[in-house]
Design a protein around this motif. Sequence first.
Motif, PDB file in Angstrom:
ATOM      1  N   LEU A 186       8.313 -11.844  -7.067  1.00 41.40           N
ATOM      2  CA  LEU A 186       9.000 -10.159  -7.268  1.00 41.40           C
ATOM      3  C   LEU A 186       9.984 -10.016  -6.822  1.00 41.40           C
ATOM      4  CD1 LEU A 186       5.309  -9.849  -5.680  1.00 41.40           C
ATOM      5  CD2 LEU A 186       5.765 -10.142  -7.751  1.00 41.40           C
ATOM      6  N   ARG A 187      10.249  -8.439  -6.206  1.00 42.98           N
ATOM      7  CA  ARG A 187      11.557  -7.477  -5.332  1.00 42.98           C
ATOM      8  C   ARG A 187      11.116  -8.072  -4.480  1.00 42.98           C
ATOM      9  NH1 ARG A 187      13.112  -1.394  -7.469  1.00 42.98           N
ATOM     10  NH2 ARG A 187      15.778  -2.243  -7.853  1.00 42.98           N
ATOM     11  N   LEU A 188      11.635  -8.719  -4.118  1.00 40.19           N
ATOM     12  CA  LEU A 188      12.022  -7.794  -2.275  1.00 40.19           C
ATOM     13  C   LEU A 188      12.725  -6.846  -1.580  1.00 40.19           C
ATOM     14  CD1 LEU A 188      11.670 -11.340  -1.043  1.00 40.19           C
ATOM     15  CD2 LEU A 188       9.890 -10.265  -1.930  1.00 40.19           C
ATOM     16  N   MET A 189      12.875  -6.537  -0.626  1.00 36.07           N
ATOM     17  CA  MET A 189      13.489  -5.286   0.110  1.00 36.07           C
ATOM     18  C   MET A 189      14.042  -6.201   0.912  1.00 36.07           C
ATOM     19  SD  MET A 189      12.078  -2.496  -1.682  1.00 36.07           S
ATOM     20  CE  MET A 189      12.295  -3.682  -3.171  1.00 36.07           C
ATOM     21  N   THR A 224      10.512   0.188   3.691  1.00 35.04           N
ATOM     22  CA  THR A 224       8.933  -0.287   4.112  1.00 35.04           C
ATOM     23  C   THR A 224       9.303   1.245   3.127  1.00 35.04           C
ATOM     24  OG1 THR A 224       9.155  -1.067   6.598  1.00 35.04           O
ATOM     25  CG2 THR A 224       7.265   0.841   5.855  1.00 35.04           C
ATOM     26  N   THR A 225       9.234   2.530   2.943  1.00 39.97           N
ATOM     27  CA  THR A 225       9.110   2.852   2.187  1.00 39.97           C
ATOM     28  C   THR A 225       9.439   2.916   0.668  1.00 39.97           C
ATOM     29  OG1 THR A 225      10.100   4.768   4.015  1.00 39.97           O
ATOM     30  CG2 THR A 225       9.966   5.619   2.006  1.00 39.97           C
ATOM     31  N   ALA A 226      10.411   2.586   0.248  1.00 40.08           N
ATOM     32  CA  ALA A 226      10.357   1.846  -0.787  1.00 40.08           C
ATOM     33  C   ALA A 226       9.493   0.753  -1.362  1.00 40.08           C
ATOM     34  CB  ALA A 226      11.644   0.929  -1.044  1.00 40.08           C
ATOM     35  N   ALA A 227       8.474   0.283  -0.284  1.00 44.97           N
ATOM     36  CA  ALA A 227       7.836  -0.867  -0.579  1.00 44.97           C
ATOM     37  C   ALA A 227       6.344   0.324  -1.036  1.00 44.97           C
ATOM     38  CB  ALA A 227       7.459  -1.639   0.742  1.00 44.97           C
ATOM     39  N   GLU A 228       6.088   1.255  -0.035  1.00 45.47           N
ATOM     40  CA  GLU A 228       5.511   1.958   0.088  1.00 45.47           C
ATOM     41  C   GLU A 228       5.044   2.520  -1.381  1.00 45.47           C
ATOM     42  OE1 GLU A 228       3.832   5.744   3.160  1.00 45.47           O
ATOM     43  OE2 GLU A 228       4.953   4.785   3.204  1.00 45.47           O
ATOM     44  N   ARG A 229       6.123   2.734  -2.060  1.00 46.52           N
ATOM     45  CA  ARG A 229       6.304   4.002  -3.601  1.00 46.52           C
ATOM     46  C   ARG A 229       6.055   3.196  -4.459  1.00 46.52           C
ATOM     47  NH1 ARG A 229       7.740   8.722  -3.346  1.00 46.52           N
ATOM     48  NH2 ARG A 229       8.773   9.921  -1.371  1.00 46.52           N
ATOM     49  N   GLY A 230       6.048   1.248  -4.288  1.00 46.57           N
ATOM     50  CA  GLY A 230       5.150   0.380  -5.301  1.00 46.57           C
ATOM     51  C   GLY A 230       6.923  -0.342  -5.670  1.00 46.57           C
ATOM     52  N   GLN A 231       7.949  -0.284  -4.824  1.00 48.60           N
ATOM     53  CA  GLN A 231       9.139  -0.917  -5.906  1.00 48.60           C
ATOM     54  C   GLN A 231       9.710  -2.384  -5.781  1.00 48.60           C
ATOM     55  OE1 GLN A 231      12.267   2.100  -4.342  1.00 48.60           O
ATOM     56  NE2 GLN A 231      12.051   3.672  -5.378  1.00 48.60           N
ATOM     57  N   GLY A 232       8.463  -2.440  -4.370  1.00 50.76           N
ATOM     58  CA  GLY A 232       7.997  -4.694  -4.123  1.00 50.76           C
ATOM     59  C   GLY A 232       7.477  -4.347  -2.682  1.00 50.76           C
ATOM     60  N   VAL A 233       8.164  -5.411  -2.311  1.00 50.14           N
ATOM     61  CA  VAL A 233       7.881  -5.767  -1.211  1.00 50.14           C
ATOM     62  C   VAL A 233       7.953  -5.681  -0.154  1.00 50.14           C
ATOM     63  CG1 VAL A 233       6.373  -7.617   0.145  1.00 50.14           C
ATOM     64  CG2 VAL A 233       6.754  -7.135  -2.599  1.00 50.14           C
TER      65      VAL A 233
END
Length: 303
Positions: A186-189, A224-233
Amino acid sequence: MGRQLPPFAAVRAFEAAARHRSFKKAAEELCLSPSAISHQIRALEEYLDTALFERVGNRLELTLTGRGYAGRLTGLLNGLEDSTRAIRQAGERPLRVLCTPGLAARWLVPRLDRLEFGDRVRLRVSTGAPSTDFASNDSDVVIQWSTDPTQGVVTEPLMQSNRYPVISPHLRDAEGVDRPEDLLRLRLMYDETDDAWGDWFSAAGLPDPVLPNGPVFPNCELATTAAERGQGVSLAYDSVVRGTLASGRLVRLFETVTMPMVIYSVAYPEDRASDPIIRAFRDWLFTEVARDGTGVQELSAAE
């Protein structure tokens, strides 16, 4: 046995006369007559059984005892004035708090209704590390990432946390994430401040994995905001994201966590440490982290 204190009116008259070196100027300051000032000082001298002033030619001078007593009284009266002013103004002035956007949005704002004077808190957020230069940051209290000491500033470690992966519910269901190994496809943040993906994978039994590419953010809040928007973990801090998890906007992946670390401290000017509103806010912060079990004291007790 009660305190043995001199008459307060006499103390005020003497301190003003000693500061001005003049009965007349003391009388003007206290809206009294010079004879009233003289009468009060004589009463104080009788109470103390010692002379506080003496005549030197045409001048009025303090005795050695008078100089020492006046110096201590001025400090005491200044302190009393400052404390009184702080209490009188506490019901009127706002409390200016500087902190990071993540702490403000995910931790502080959602619980301000539990603070008695929460409606008077004026929040300012910092895009970088909040400054503790209180001469220029226009703040009363700073909640900062660092615990490094600063001259003239009280810095107290406030909050500690471990970290674990978080993901949006939609992305978790779409990708079928069941094992730690699944994260590697997956894409990690990533964040520039204490990124700890390597530590987390080691704790999960996967030392030295080849980490997938992903965006690098200047702080954990943006990751964390990016993960909240479904962009990764994102590898989130438990202390900060509990409310987001409770809302269902993010879900936690796996029980594995990193070692806990201190992530926030509270700072305020040393010369304002007894300010009632600063003290009340400081105490409330520590009550809140104790309620969550995320305070540094709880970490120390567990060790």
